[in-house]
Design a protein around this motif. Structure first.
Motif, PDB file in Angstrom:
ATOM      1  N   GLY A   5       0.764  -1.281  -0.027  1.00 36.60           N
ATOM      2  CA  GLY A   5       0.135   0.133  -0.105  1.00 36.60           C
ATOM      3  C   GLY A   5       0.842   1.309   0.109  1.00 36.60           C
ATOM      4  O   GLY A   5       1.917   1.095  -0.051  1.00 36.60           O
ATOM      5  N   ALA A   6       0.050   2.247   0.024  1.00 33.65           N
ATOM      6  CA  ALA A   6       0.878   3.636   0.043  1.00 33.65           C
ATOM      7  C   ALA A   6       0.453   4.520   1.289  1.00 33.65           C
ATOM      8  O   ALA A   6      -0.681   4.603   1.681  1.00 33.65           O
ATOM      9  CB  ALA A   6       0.630   4.488  -1.049  1.00 33.65           C
ATOM     10  N   LEU A   7       1.548   4.657   2.093  1.00 31.63           N
ATOM     11  CA  LEU A   7       1.271   5.364   3.679  1.00 31.63           C
ATOM     12  C   LEU A   7       1.272   6.776   3.452  1.00 31.63           C
ATOM     13  O   LEU A   7       2.190   7.642   2.798  1.00 31.63           O
ATOM     14  CB  LEU A   7       2.357   4.964   4.380  1.00 31.63           C
ATOM     15  N   ILE A   8       0.332   7.657   3.750  1.00 37.32           N
ATOM     16  CA  ILE A   8       0.029   9.127   3.499  1.00 37.32           C
ATOM     17  C   ILE A   8       0.911   9.545   4.561  1.00 37.32           C
ATOM     18  O   ILE A   8       0.866   9.396   5.728  1.00 37.32           O
ATOM     19  CB  ILE A   8      -1.327   9.257   3.691  1.00 37.32           C
ATOM     20  N   THR A   9       1.723  10.559   4.230  1.00 39.00           N
ATOM     21  CA  THR A   9       2.645  11.206   5.320  1.00 39.00           C
ATOM     22  C   THR A   9       2.223  12.632   5.591  1.00 39.00           C
ATOM     23  O   THR A   9       2.364  13.285   6.729  1.00 39.00           O
ATOM     24  CB  THR A   9       4.207  11.166   4.910  1.00 39.00           C
ATOM     25  N   ASP A  10       1.256  13.099   4.717  1.00 40.31           N
ATOM     26  CA  ASP A  10       1.030  14.592   4.552  1.00 40.31           C
ATOM     27  C   ASP A  10      -0.051  14.865   3.782  1.00 40.31           C
ATOM     28  O   ASP A  10      -0.137  14.414   2.805  1.00 40.31           O
ATOM     29  CB  ASP A  10       2.360  15.457   4.321  1.00 40.31           C
ATOM     30  N   VAL A  11      -1.057  15.703   4.187  1.00 42.79           N
ATOM     31  CA  VAL A  11      -2.307  16.054   3.235  1.00 42.79           C
ATOM     32  C   VAL A  11      -2.250  17.564   3.278  1.00 42.79           C
ATOM     33  O   VAL A  11      -2.754  18.157   4.156  1.00 42.79           O
ATOM     34  CB  VAL A  11      -3.634  15.365   3.969  1.00 42.79           C
ATOM     35  N   PRO A  12      -1.584  18.399   2.396  1.00 42.92           N
ATOM     36  CA  PRO A  12      -1.664  19.459   2.301  1.00 42.92           C
ATOM     37  C   PRO A  12      -3.203  19.853   1.440  1.00 42.92           C
ATOM     38  O   PRO A  12      -3.957  19.151   1.479  1.00 42.92           O
ATOM     39  CB  PRO A  12      -0.751  19.776   1.287  1.00 42.92           C
ATOM     40  N   GLU A  13      -3.333  21.377   1.408  1.00 42.29           N
ATOM     41  CA  GLU A  13      -4.489  21.608   0.731  1.00 42.29           C
ATOM     42  C   GLU A  13      -4.702  21.049  -0.474  1.00 42.29           C
ATOM     43  O   GLU A  13      -4.135  20.871  -1.432  1.00 42.29           O
ATOM     44  CB  GLU A  13      -4.556  23.343   0.843  1.00 42.29           C
ATOM     45  N   GLY A  14      -5.999  20.573  -0.640  1.00 40.98           N
ATOM     46  CA  GLY A  14      -6.221  19.966  -1.952  1.00 40.98           C
ATOM     47  C   GLY A  14      -7.369  18.903  -1.875  1.00 40.98           C
ATOM     48  O   GLY A  14      -7.970  18.783  -0.872  1.00 40.98           O
TER      49      GLY A  14
END
Length: 511
Positions: free
Chosen positions: A323-332
């Motif tokens: 899988g792909a681990l999310i490290t950051d979620v900026p504006e979007g």
């Protein structure tokens, strides 16, 4: 972020190792096969198991490539580009004042010794390409035509036509050209690069070193190679590829283009049998968009991601390291839909996600402006979140908003934990590290050189902002997360670490 060649179109370009391009072309000739032979043991009481032999059946080497080459050569083209470049400064011969050669060099080279009075000069470069439609669309590499103000196509029958640029995609190094002629042109079609196996025969065609139409053959040496791009999917081949082959086709034995020759790996600049051809399944999608829009239109999720390693999977309680681990979620789009840092994306738009590269390519191929289902693992539970994708090209053109300063945290603390010397951030440390005022977390001020933390690349100046997928602003927060992980039977603790603003998850042992 954390510790983690090219062109061969133009004779004056090169990187060590050098990357050059082969290219495929398609015809409709079936591959020749040699008759299968079976050994028969008679009168010896022996028997042969034929089923395993059938499972291991492989095609024999072609007796000749001549018929295939003759069929598809008319669709392969030579490309000559020209551009006006600034005259070089310096580098002329040094002639002593008053030398008998001074007048000669000034007459021949000009007063400045540059041969052109320092004026701009027109420079030519060579490459290859192939026709994909009867009405004159031609595929080549972007680096073959980059910066050119004139593009000329030479066909197999020596006909020459001017070409115009339809569109280009630097991320995959693909460009689409168009010529206008009085009659339909011979062309080739794309094959299925995903169906190519290591060991399959291929044939490269192009214009190596400006020598004109040339054919070389070899096998697929490897698949799925990455060089430097997010969307790289190269076939590696030992078919001879040299400077000038860039943009040419790589064919399978049915005469279909399965790759666009783009680069070679070489200590000398010449072919040593390690060439890279961009997979046709990537190229075909790019070409279709360039043909329709004149530009690419890739989907954009708006997250930073990293691969799920076995130690990260254990720290998060995952059964499989994929899988792909999310490290950051900026504006979007991702933030608007509710995706969070620490989520592991396992399926995107109905397609399983094995790693970050898999997700990047799947997102790029997904429809813009439409809601797609994203399956994530969050705190041990699976959930599906619909995300309406944006367009990557638009997002990359937008500036990133600056973080707003806030109030400084309380007085600093310092302690030794997990092989790290840590101190809670305060205004002084934040200024020293170049962080915005109001930043929170634990600053790494020293790393034990023989610790696991050092092995995994942590360094002085890194900022730990989460532990166990929860924010940490004090050393007590971190020690509490360590205790909770031990009580939960965990062998490691997952940390979210930032360096120069870029996030990464790191799992450290707590045993």
């Amino acid at each position: 972020m954390f510790p983690q060649g090219r062109c061969a179109a133009r004779p004056d370009q090169g990187v060590r190792p050098v990357l050059t391009l082969p290219a495929p072309i398609s015809g409709l000739l079936p591959a020749r096969r040699r008759p299968a032979r079976a050994l028969l043991a008679l009168g010896l009481g022996l028997s042969l198991a034929l089923a395993p032999m059938e499972a291991a059946f492989a095609r024999g080497a072609p007796e000749s490539f001549a018929d295939l080459a003759a069929e598809i050569s008319p669709a392969v083209v030579n490309i000559t580009t020209s551009a006006v470049v600034a005259a070089p400064t310096g580098g002329g011969p040094i002639v002593p004042e008053g030398s008998p050669f001074q007048d000669f060099f000034e007459d021949f080279m000009g007063p400045d010794g540059q041969g052109g009075g320092g004026e701009p000069q027109r420079q030519q470069a060579l490459g290859s390409g192939f026709v994909i439609s009867a009405d004159g669309y031609i595929v080549t590499n972007n680096h073959v035509i980059e910066g050119a103000d004139e593009i000329e196509i030479e066909f197999f029958d020596k006909t020459r036509l001017k070409a115009k640029l339809v569109g280009k995609d630097p991320k995959t190094d693909i460009a689409l050209l168009k010529v206008e002629g009085d009659q339909d042109l011979p062309f080739v079609s794309f094959g299925d690069s995903d169906g190519m196996r290591v060991g399959d025969w291929v044939m490269a065609m192009g214009n190596p070193l400006g020598q004109g139409f040339s054919v070389s053959a070899g096998i697929i040496s490897a698949r799925g190679r990455e060089l430097s791009g997010s969307y790289d999917d190269f076939l590696q081949t030992d078919a001879a590829i040299n400077k000038g082959n860039s943009g040419g086709p790589l064919f399978n034995m049915e005469g279909q283009v399965v790759g666009v020759n783009t680069a070679i790996l070489s200590p000398t600049g010449g072919s040593i049998g390690i060439g890279f051809s961009m997979a046709s399944n990537v190229v075909a999608k790019v070409v279709n968009q360039l043909k329709e829009f004149g530009e690419t239109r890739r989907g954009w999720l708006g997250v930073r991601i990293q691969d799920v390693t076995p130690d990260v999977a254990e720290a998060m309680g995952l059964t499989v390291a994929s899988g792909a681990l999310i490290t950051d979620v900026p504006e979007g789009p991702a933030r608007e839909a509710g995706l969070l840092a620490g989520d592991v994306i396992t399926t995107f738009n109905g397609k399983p996600v094995s790693d970050t590269r898999d997700l990047t390519r799947t997102v790029a191929d997904s429809p813009i402006g439409e809601a797609v289902p994203v399956v994530v693992q969050r705190e041990g539970a699976e959930m599906t979140i619909d995300v309406t994708l944006g367009r990557r090209e638009t997002a990359e053109g937008e500036s990133t908003p600056q973080e707003q300063p806030g109030e400084a945290p309380a007085a600093p603390e310092q302690a030794e934990l997990l092989g790290l010397s840590l101190k809670a951030l305060d205004a002084e440390i934040a200024e020293e590290l170049g962080l915005p005022q109001g930043s929170e977390g634990l600053a790494v001020v020293k790393v034990d050189p023989v610790s696991e933390a050092a092995e995994k690349g942590l360094a002085r100046g890194d900022i730990i902002v989460e532990a166990g997928q929860r924010p940490v602003t004090s050393l007590k927060d971190l020690t509490d997360r360590i205790d909770e992980a031990r009580e939960g039977g965990r062998k490691s603790l997952l940390l979210l670490v930032r360096r120069d603003g870029d996030p990464r998850f790191v799992a450290l042992s707590i045993e």
